[in-house]
Design a protein around this motif. Structure first.
Motif, PDB file in Angstrom:
ATOM      1  N   GLU A   1      36.959  67.621  36.693  1.00 55.10           N
ATOM      2  CA  GLU A   1      36.099  68.033  35.856  1.00 55.10           C
ATOM      3  C   GLU A   1      34.465  67.612  36.288  1.00 55.10           C
ATOM      4  N   LEU A   2      33.658  68.517  36.150  1.00 56.61           N
ATOM      5  CA  LEU A   2      32.256  68.303  36.629  1.00 56.61           C
ATOM      6  C   LEU A   2      31.501  68.046  35.117  1.00 56.61           C
ATOM      7  N   ARG A   3      30.808  67.188  35.056  1.00 55.38           N
ATOM      8  CA  ARG A   3      29.839  66.906  33.720  1.00 55.38           C
ATOM      9  C   ARG A   3      28.832  66.025  33.697  1.00 55.38           C
ATOM     10  N   LEU A   4      27.687  65.938  33.112  1.00 54.61           N
ATOM     11  CA  LEU A   4      26.607  64.936  33.231  1.00 54.61           C
ATOM     12  C   LEU A   4      27.548  63.511  32.689  1.00 54.61           C
ATOM     13  N   PRO A   5      27.188  62.476  33.437  1.00 54.39           N
ATOM     14  CA  PRO A   5      27.841  61.120  33.007  1.00 54.39           C
ATOM     15  C   PRO A   5      27.256  60.628  31.567  1.00 54.39           C
ATOM     16  N   THR A   6      27.746  59.912  30.676  1.00 47.85           N
ATOM     17  CA  THR A   6      27.387  59.375  29.763  1.00 47.85           C
ATOM     18  C   THR A   6      26.405  58.081  30.191  1.00 47.85           C
ATOM     19  N   ASP A   7      25.440  57.610  29.141  1.00 47.71           N
ATOM     20  CA  ASP A   7      24.956  56.314  29.528  1.00 47.71           C
ATOM     21  C   ASP A   7      25.877  55.027  30.054  1.00 47.71           C
ATOM     22  N   GLU A   8      26.973  55.005  29.014  1.00 47.08           N
ATOM     23  CA  GLU A   8      27.893  53.914  29.492  1.00 47.08           C
ATOM     24  C   GLU A   8      28.305  54.297  31.095  1.00 47.08           C
ATOM     25  N   GLU A   9      28.610  55.335  31.379  1.00 45.08           N
ATOM     26  CA  GLU A   9      28.905  55.664  32.750  1.00 45.08           C
ATOM     27  C   GLU A   9      27.954  55.242  33.651  1.00 45.08           C
TER      28      GLU A   9
ATOM     29  N   ARG B   1      18.547  48.878  37.539  1.00 48.56           N
ATOM     30  CA  ARG B   1      17.622  49.637  36.801  1.00 48.56           C
ATOM     31  C   ARG B   1      17.201  50.923  37.382  1.00 48.56           C
ATOM     32  N   ARG B   2      16.930  50.986  38.700  1.00 47.03           N
ATOM     33  CA  ARG B   2      16.530  52.015  39.169  1.00 47.03           C
ATOM     34  C   ARG B   2      17.560  53.304  39.453  1.00 47.03           C
ATOM     35  N   VAL B   3      18.766  52.814  39.514  1.00 47.51           N
ATOM     36  CA  VAL B   3      19.836  53.625  39.725  1.00 47.51           C
ATOM     37  C   VAL B   3      19.720  54.508  37.947  1.00 47.51           C
ATOM     38  N   VAL B   4      19.731  53.926  37.202  1.00 44.74           N
ATOM     39  CA  VAL B   4      19.796  54.307  35.902  1.00 44.74           C
ATOM     40  C   VAL B   4      18.572  55.292  35.490  1.00 44.74           C
ATOM     41  N   GLN B   5      17.319  54.736  35.922  1.00 38.66           N
ATOM     42  CA  GLN B   5      16.012  55.664  35.767  1.00 38.66           C
ATOM     43  C   GLN B   5      16.098  56.805  36.710  1.00 38.66           C
TER      44      GLN B   5
ATOM     45  N   LYS C   1      15.839  60.519  34.692  1.00 39.60           N
ATOM     46  CA  LYS C   1      14.781  61.482  35.174  1.00 39.60           C
ATOM     47  C   LYS C   1      15.297  62.552  35.622  1.00 39.60           C
ATOM     48  N   THR C   2      16.634  62.470  36.537  1.00 36.16           N
ATOM     49  CA  THR C   2      17.074  63.608  37.096  1.00 36.16           C
ATOM     50  C   THR C   2      17.737  64.581  35.699  1.00 36.16           C
ATOM     51  N   ARG C   3      18.357  63.985  34.873  1.00 36.45           N
ATOM     52  CA  ARG C   3      18.878  64.437  33.785  1.00 36.45           C
ATOM     53  C   ARG C   3      17.801  65.406  32.927  1.00 36.45           C
TER      54      ARG C   3
END
Length: 73
Positions: free
Chosen positions: A19-27, A61-65, A69-71
């Motif tokens: 399954e391909l989808r956008l990750p949740t913030d927890e993920e 932090r940069r990974v999440v940012q 940004k990409t989202r």
């Protein structure tokens, strides 16, 4: 709900095995923790930008940012 304003959050592409989808913030938090633990051997430089050399908190932090940004784009 947020999906009403950003329908891409509901996009799913499924097969029997994937399954391909956008990750949740927890993920994304989990992804940041994985990045801090390392994504390549210390003596390798597989990326043009040495983002994996950042201090752990900044790297996470940069990974999440980057994902946010990409989202948004």
């Amino acid at each position: 709900m947020l999906i009403d304003h950003w329908p891409l959050l509901g996009l799913r592409v499924r097969t029997d095995r994937l399954e391909l989808r956008l990750p949740t913030d927890e993920e994304l938090a989990d992804l940041a923790e994985l990045a801090v633990r390392g994504v390549h051997r210390p003596d390798e430089r597989p990326f043009l930008t040495p983002w994996t050399d950042l201090p752990p908190r900044e790297l996470a932090r940069r990974v999440v940012q980057w994902q946010w940004k990409t989202r948004g784009e």
